[in-house]
Design an enzyme around this catalytic site. Structure first.
Site, PDB file in Angstrom:
ATOM      1  CD  GLU A  67      -5.504   0.743   2.976  1.00 24.99           C
ATOM      2  OE1 GLU A  67      -6.485   1.040   2.457  1.00 24.99           O
ATOM      3  OE2 GLU A  67      -5.356  -0.531   3.009  1.00 24.99           O
TER       4      GLU A  67
ATOM      5  NE  ARG B 243      -3.977  -1.930   0.394  1.00 26.31           N
ATOM      6  CZ  ARG B 243      -3.931  -3.253   0.000  1.00 26.31           C
ATOM      7  NH1 ARG B 243      -2.926  -3.670  -0.288  1.00 26.31           N
ATOM      8  NH2 ARG B 243      -5.140  -4.047   0.408  1.00 26.31           N
TER       9      ARG B 243
ATOM     10  CB  SER C 180      -8.392  -1.880   4.613  1.00 30.89           C
ATOM     11  OG  SER C 180      -8.752  -2.965   4.378  1.00 30.89           O
TER      12      SER C 180
HETATM   13  N1  EPU Z   1     -10.467 -10.844  10.748  1.00 32.79           N
HETATM   14  C1  EPU Z   1     -11.011 -10.791  11.976  1.00 32.79           C
HETATM   15  N2  EPU Z   1     -12.025  -9.947  12.173  1.00 32.79           N
HETATM   16  C2  EPU Z   1     -12.465  -9.049  11.494  1.00 32.79           C
HETATM   17  C3  EPU Z   1     -11.734  -8.878  10.150  1.00 32.79           C
HETATM   18  C4  EPU Z   1     -10.753  -9.955   9.924  1.00 32.79           C
HETATM   19  O1  EPU Z   1     -10.922 -11.851  12.567  1.00 32.79           O
HETATM   20  O2  EPU Z   1     -13.477  -8.244  11.786  1.00 32.79           O
HETATM   21  C5  EPU Z   1      -9.509 -11.833  10.264  1.00 32.79           C
HETATM   22  C6  EPU Z   1     -10.003 -12.729   9.109  1.00 32.79           C
HETATM   23  O3  EPU Z   1     -10.767 -13.879   9.682  1.00 32.79           O
HETATM   24  C7  EPU Z   1      -8.690 -13.007   8.517  1.00 32.79           C
HETATM   25  C8  EPU Z   1      -7.758 -11.873   8.850  1.00 32.79           C
HETATM   26  O4  EPU Z   1      -8.341 -11.155   9.681  1.00 32.79           O
HETATM   27  O5  EPU Z   1      -8.301 -14.281   9.086  1.00 32.79           O
HETATM   28  C9  EPU Z   1      -7.747 -11.194   7.345  1.00 32.79           C
HETATM   29  O6  EPU Z   1      -8.969 -10.551   6.902  1.00 32.79           O
HETATM   30  P1  EPU Z   1      -9.470 -10.421   5.418  1.00 32.79           P
HETATM   31  O7  EPU Z   1      -9.118 -11.372   4.710  1.00 32.79           O
HETATM   32  O8  EPU Z   1     -10.773  -9.789   5.516  1.00 32.79           O
HETATM   33  O9  EPU Z   1      -8.246  -9.284   4.734  1.00 32.79           O
HETATM   34  P2  EPU Z   1      -7.844  -8.142   5.592  1.00 32.79           P
HETATM   35  O10 EPU Z   1      -6.407  -8.440   5.872  1.00 32.79           O
HETATM   36  O11 EPU Z   1      -8.775  -7.516   6.733  1.00 32.79           O
HETATM   37  C10 EPU Z   1      -6.759  -7.016   3.265  1.00 32.79           C
HETATM   38  C11 EPU Z   1      -6.641  -5.910   2.775  1.00 32.79           C
HETATM   39  C12 EPU Z   1      -7.982  -5.644   1.962  1.00 32.79           C
HETATM   40  C13 EPU Z   1      -8.299  -6.740   0.885  1.00 32.79           C
HETATM   41  C14 EPU Z   1      -8.281  -7.822   1.743  1.00 32.79           C
HETATM   42  C15 EPU Z   1      -8.153  -9.023   0.772  1.00 32.79           C
HETATM   43  C16 EPU Z   1      -5.240  -4.150   4.050  1.00 32.79           C
HETATM   44  C17 EPU Z   1      -5.211  -3.206   4.819  1.00 32.79           C
HETATM   45  N3  EPU Z   1      -6.619  -4.520   3.758  1.00 32.79           N
HETATM   46  O12 EPU Z   1      -7.996  -6.966   4.115  1.00 32.79           O
HETATM   47  O13 EPU Z   1      -7.933  -4.181   1.165  1.00 32.79           O
HETATM   48  O14 EPU Z   1      -9.354  -6.557   0.015  1.00 32.79           O
HETATM   49  O15 EPU Z   1      -6.954  -7.955   2.331  1.00 32.79           O
HETATM   50  O16 EPU Z   1      -7.217  -9.375   0.113  1.00 32.79           O
HETATM   51  O17 EPU Z   1      -4.394  -5.005   3.561  1.00 32.79           O
HETATM   52  C18 EPU Z   1      -8.221  -2.050   1.577  1.00 32.79           C
HETATM   53  O18 EPU Z   1      -6.851  -1.982   1.348  1.00 32.79           O
HETATM   54  O19 EPU Z   1      -8.873  -0.890   1.537  1.00 32.79           O
HETATM   55  C19 EPU Z   1      -8.761  -3.387   1.174  1.00 32.79           C
HETATM   56  C20 EPU Z   1      -9.994  -3.574   1.604  1.00 32.79           C
END
Ligand code: EPU
Length: 348
Positions: free
Chosen positions: A344, A171, A248
């Protein structure tokens, strides 16, 4: 400011409330919708460098407006998309900075050029995509990036940035590293992506794999992956048109291996992803949920009930409300886990 000499396409006191996906109230002292590079040339010719502060606005989907913007907001609306070239190994696809990112992804898929399907439905514009190196479901823009053209508001020249010059990170890019995304020095006018002909599906990401399995698709094509990604995103991420948000709100923090080990010893459920440099990326959404903020509000803003990493405006919020919630979440996550969360979006 030599406002009197500014071109007539510059508006005064423009309302930005509809132009940021968090729907925060703010006005821009000066505002111009840019559909053509010629307008940038005109602007550069009508002020002395340093006289005017610029901010480049794309879809406004990664932006927190703290209040009114004193300066000139350049709303990038340069359109156009084309096959810029093709060789034995790849298609080179170019789009104007003002094109909607998701529409562009859908168009490439419809043309039969796979490669961007994992990035479907990311809000925002093509021109904003390289600035924060958008990423999702196992793919980052950097992996498909070829080059971009940017107009230098200081010199009036058009500069080409290749992948090396963009210095992409998680990012992150040279535009953020140098603060150019805030001072409006370089205005990205178009972006060219390289879509390799040797395509392979990227379906390691659990949510996407599960969605394809639920659809009984064992060997998906790019459009089927794109459809699965759209479904997964719709399930977890609120539509800004319905519930204003910026995706995010925090980066997933990257910590030293020793720190990750310590945390995992006491919190074995913490999702973690080892990085090539030996450090470990932690799931901010999980940390926020465990700190008690999932689905919890502070004033008119809250952390989304289906994805704790997403800050939502439930109606009538200001930039100050967003900052108050951000700080409360940061405070509680540091207190519980000793991990600092960094936001972010861009703050203006
Ligand atoms: N999780 C929780 N509780 C929550 C949310 C997430 O326990 O409320 C856990 C999930 O179960 C999972 C892990 O955290 O094990 C990761 O969650 P998720 O797969 O939803 O992805 P993320 O890491 O929260 C990132 C990116 C997103 C992107 C997704 C999918 C960043 C900051 N965010 O989110 O990007 O869509 O992966 O690849 O890197 C963005 O940057 O705006 C964005 C939406």
């Amino acid at each position: 400011m030599r406002i009197a000499s500014l071109p007539d396409f510059v508006e005064l006191e423009a309302n930005l409330a509809q132009r940021n996906t968090l729907a925060l109230p703010a006005h821009a002292a000066l505002y111009a919708r840019i559909t053509d590079v010629g307008q940038l040339v005109e602007l550069v010719n009508s002020y002395a460098p340093g006289d005017l502060r610029f901010f480049v606005l794309g879809g406004g989907s990664n932006l927190v407006l703290s209040g009114d913007v004193d300066g000139l907001v350049l709303h990038m609306a340069i359109c156009g998309r084309e096959l810029a070239g093709e060789d034995a190994d790849a298609w080179y696809v170019r789009a104007g900075a003002g094109e909607n990112w998701h529409d562009f992804v859908q168009w490439t898929l419809a043309q039969g050029w796979p490669g961007l399907e994992n990035l479907a439905l990311i809000p925002g514009t093509v021109g904003a995509a390289p600035i924060q190196n958008i990423g999702a479901y196992g793919l980052e823009l950097a992996e498909r990036f070829h080059a971009l053209m940017a107009f230098d508001m200081q010199t009036g020249e058009i500069v080409r940035f290749d992948r090396t010059a963009c210095r992409f990170g998680y990012r992150d890019s040279v535009f953020k590293q140098q603060g150019w995304h805030l001072d409006g020095r370089f205005v990205i006018t178009d972006v060219t992506l390289r879509l390799p002909k040797a395509w392979a599906p990227l379906t390691r990401y659990a949510d996407v794999a599960a969605e394809l399995a639920a659809r009984n698709i064992a060997t998906p094509d790019a459009r089927q992956i794109g459809d699965a990604v759209v479904t997964v995103r719709r399930r977890k991420l609120p539509d800004p048109a319905v519930l204003p948000n910026t995706g995010s709100f925090f980066h997933n923090p990257v910590v030293a291996a020793a720190a990750a080990e310590r945390l995992l010893a006491s919190h074995p459920g913490l999702p973690h992803y080892p990085q090539p440099d030996g450090r470990v990326k932690l799931a901010a959404g999980w940390l926020i949920e465990q700190a008690g903020w999932k689905g919890r509000d502070l004033g008119p803003v809250g952390m989304y009930e289906k994805q704790a990493l997403v800050l939502v405006n439930r109606g009538g919020a200001t930039g100050a409300d967003v900052v108050a919630l951000m700080q409360a979440v940061q405070h509680d996550v540091v207190e519980k886990f000793g991990v600092e969360l960094t936001p972010e979006p861009v703050f203006l």
